[in-house]
Scaffold this motif. Structure first.
Motif, PDB file in Angstrom:
ATOM      1  N   PRO A  45       8.592  20.365  10.822  1.00 25.00           N
ATOM      2  CA  PRO A  45       9.704  19.242  10.513  1.00 25.00           C
ATOM      3  C   PRO A  45      10.674  18.945  11.831  1.00 25.00           C
ATOM      4  CG  PRO A  45      10.013  21.403   9.324  1.00 25.00           C
ATOM      5  CD  PRO A  45       8.864  21.559  10.117  1.00 25.00           C
ATOM      6  N   GLY A  46      10.949  17.875  11.961  1.00 23.34           N
ATOM      7  CA  GLY A  46      12.008  17.464  13.132  1.00 23.34           C
ATOM      8  C   GLY A  46      11.441  17.445  14.470  1.00 23.34           C
ATOM      9  N   GLU A  47      10.147  17.778  14.682  1.00 24.64           N
ATOM     10  CA  GLU A  47       9.666  17.984  16.005  1.00 24.64           C
ATOM     11  C   GLU A  47       8.869  16.733  16.210  1.00 24.64           C
ATOM     12  OE1 GLU A  47       7.386  21.291  17.130  1.00 24.64           O
ATOM     13  OE2 GLU A  47       8.449  22.779  16.223  1.00 24.64           O
ATOM     14  N   VAL A  59       0.808  -1.211   0.169  1.00 24.29           N
ATOM     15  CA  VAL A  59      -0.019  -0.060   0.027  1.00 24.29           C
ATOM     16  C   VAL A  59       0.882   1.427   0.096  1.00 24.29           C
ATOM     17  CG1 VAL A  59      -1.835   1.290   1.076  1.00 24.29           C
ATOM     18  CG2 VAL A  59      -1.924  -1.271   1.268  1.00 24.29           C
ATOM     19  N   GLN A  60       0.853   2.189  -0.934  1.00 18.12           N
ATOM     20  CA  GLN A  60       1.446   3.457  -1.017  1.00 18.12           C
ATOM     21  C   GLN A  60       1.063   4.472  -0.035  1.00 18.12           C
ATOM     22  OE1 GLN A  60       4.390   3.223  -2.904  1.00 18.12           O
ATOM     23  NE2 GLN A  60       3.544   1.218  -3.402  1.00 18.12           N
ATOM     24  N   SER A  61       1.793   5.218   0.265  1.00 13.53           N
ATOM     25  CA  SER A  61       1.358   6.148   1.248  1.00 13.53           C
ATOM     26  C   SER A  61       1.086   7.616   0.572  1.00 13.53           C
ATOM     27  CB  SER A  61       2.909   6.836   2.136  1.00 13.53           C
ATOM     28  OG  SER A  61       3.223   5.709   2.720  1.00 13.53           O
ATOM     29  N   SER A  99       8.823  12.380   8.365  1.00  7.93           N
ATOM     30  CA  SER A  99      10.131  12.093   7.787  1.00  7.93           C
ATOM     31  C   SER A  99       9.789  11.626   6.436  1.00  7.93           C
ATOM     32  CB  SER A  99      11.104  10.961   8.477  1.00  7.93           C
ATOM     33  OG  SER A  99      10.204   9.729   8.612  1.00  7.93           O
ATOM     34  N   LYS A 100      10.667  12.087   5.415  1.00  2.77           N
ATOM     35  CA  LYS A 100      10.306  11.643   4.033  1.00  2.77           C
ATOM     36  C   LYS A 100      10.955  10.055   3.677  1.00  2.77           C
ATOM     37  CE  LYS A 100      10.477  16.358   2.268  1.00  2.77           C
ATOM     38  NZ  LYS A 100      11.171  17.396   1.391  1.00  2.77           N
TER      39      LYS A 100
END
Length: 416
Positions: A364-366, A342-344, A415-416
């Motif tokens: 981002p990062g938190e 299943v793709q995100s 996160s990517k």
């Protein structure tokens, strides 16, 4: 003789003896009082008072006879009383001493020798279905959410009492029976039986590869109700219990009692224990440790851990939320037998996941914690922190961010 009596019988005989004895003396006093009262009354009232006095005296006489018979059976009353007191003292002090010893033996570092921390791994090794037993508030819904996010396959839920926000992490078309629609559940269960027969034919012709991608995990809430309301439910659970595992059709049936009747298996208790892993939550787990396993220390350990500690068959389990981020990738049901992940895709997410994703991309990062999320939006109003962490873990399973920490400290970040 009192030595031939069980302690409970001895106690009962002594109570009867005491009642009979005091009843005799009470009757004698009342009879004398009536005679004294009759001496000062009018002549026409005296016969009635005399009759009442004689009646009360006759009752006392019979109680006196009963007391004599009991005394003959008890023998030495003083000795019988001492024996009764000693039996009472043992019942009052021994459990307390045992409890004190048990509690003293439990410390923060004590763990059962056969402790399991990954119930899904245990269940998959056993290749069994799941019978989940627990009372209201014991965490049945939380555990089924955990299972559905870890076992993989298409998740289908039969829940006649589901609220609009229940089961939000799966395709809502696969939540069947809302608003008490038992007809829809019965029809779907009938279709499941047809699907199972179809898979039997496919596997017989093409082997395991022919049914790849058709894995399903079916959750049946409050199964005793389904047994009463759905004609197909009993046949559904029996067929899947005995044949479903081979064709990757796993089921999880929920009830508030672990009897075979509650799971539609009247007179077939062997099927319940041979085809299902019994997961006992809350008081059911503690009772099982005390009455079946005869292990008061384990009972106290389960009690100290609250909802996170329970029994899986004869093994104690402590659910570690830090494992949730490494679950199996959910597989869709396809007709071609492909094993596609299943793709995100954001468009496939529900509103809760979309809100979390938006927050993560804006920060981002938190690390996002359940407490912060519950305070940040009314969208999550009514949710418990554990339910929010389940969403975190489900998103991480689909590679939508990642989880960090464990237990109450588990959080999610983008996160990517």
């Amino acid at each position: 003789m009192s030595s031939d009596l069980h302690p409970s019988q001895l106690h009962q005989h002594l109570q009867m003896y005491a009642c009979a004895k005091w009843s005799f003396w009470g009757s004698l006093v009342v009879s004398c009082g009536l005679l004294f009262l009759g001496a000062s009354q009018k002549p026409e009232s005296k016969p009635w008072i005399l009759g009442a006095s004689v009646g009360v005296l006759e009752v006392g006489r019979r109680h006196r006879q009963t007391a004599k018979l009991l005394q003959e059976s008890l023998g030495d009353i003083d000795q019988a009383s001492r024996v009764n007191f000693q039996a009472w003292a043992r019942t009052q002090t021994q459990p307390t001493a045992q409890l004190a010893l048990t509690v003293g033996a439990i410390d923060a570092n004590w763990k059962p020798e056969n402790l399991i921390t990954d119930p899904v791994e245990y269940i998959q090794k056993k290749q069994k279905h799941v019978a989940l037993v627990g009372g209201t508030g014991d965490g049945k819904s939380t555990f089924t959410q955990y299972l559905s996010s870890k076992i993989g396959g298409r998740v289908i839920v039969y829940d006649s009492d589901a609220k609009p926000d229940d089961w939000s992490w799966i395709d809502q078309a696969d939540v069947i029976g809302r608003k008490g629609n038992f007809k829809a559940i019965d029809t779907a269960m009938g279709n499941d039986l047809k699907t199972l027969e179809e898979l039997v034919e496919l596997r017989g012709e093409g082997g395991d590869n022919a049914i790849t991608g058709r894995e399903r995990f079916m959750i049946a809430e409050e199964f005793p109700i389904l047994v009463d309301e759905c004609d197909n439910s009993t046949h559904w659970i029996k067929r899947h219990a005995k044949r479903g595992r081979r064709y990757k059709q796993f089921i999880c049936a929920l009830a508030q009692n672990d009897t075979a009747e509650n799971f539609g298996l009247q007179g077939d208790k062997d099927t319940l224990y041979s085809c299902f892993c019994l997961v006992r939550l809350g008081q059911f787990g503690r009772d099982y440790a005390r009455t079946k396993l005869k292990d008061p220390q384990l009972e106290q350990w389960l009690k100290a851990g609250g909802k996170r500690r329970f029994m899986v068959d004869d093994c104690p389990c402590e659910l570690d939320l830090s494992n949730w981020g490494t679950g199996a990738t959910v597989q869709p049901e396809t007709s071609g037998g492909g094993n596609e992940e299943v793709q995100s895709q954001p468009e496939a997410m529900n509103e809760f996941e979309q809100f979390i994703l938006d927050w993560g991309q804006q920060h981002p990062g938190e690390v996002l914690k359940a407490r912060i999320l519950l305070q940040a939006s009314r969208l999550f109003e009514g949710m418990q922190p554990d339910e929010v962490r389940i969403i975190f873990a489900s998103m991480a399973d689909r590679r939508l961010g990642e989880v960090e920490g464990n237990g109450d400290r588990l959080g999610w970040r983008w996160s990517k």
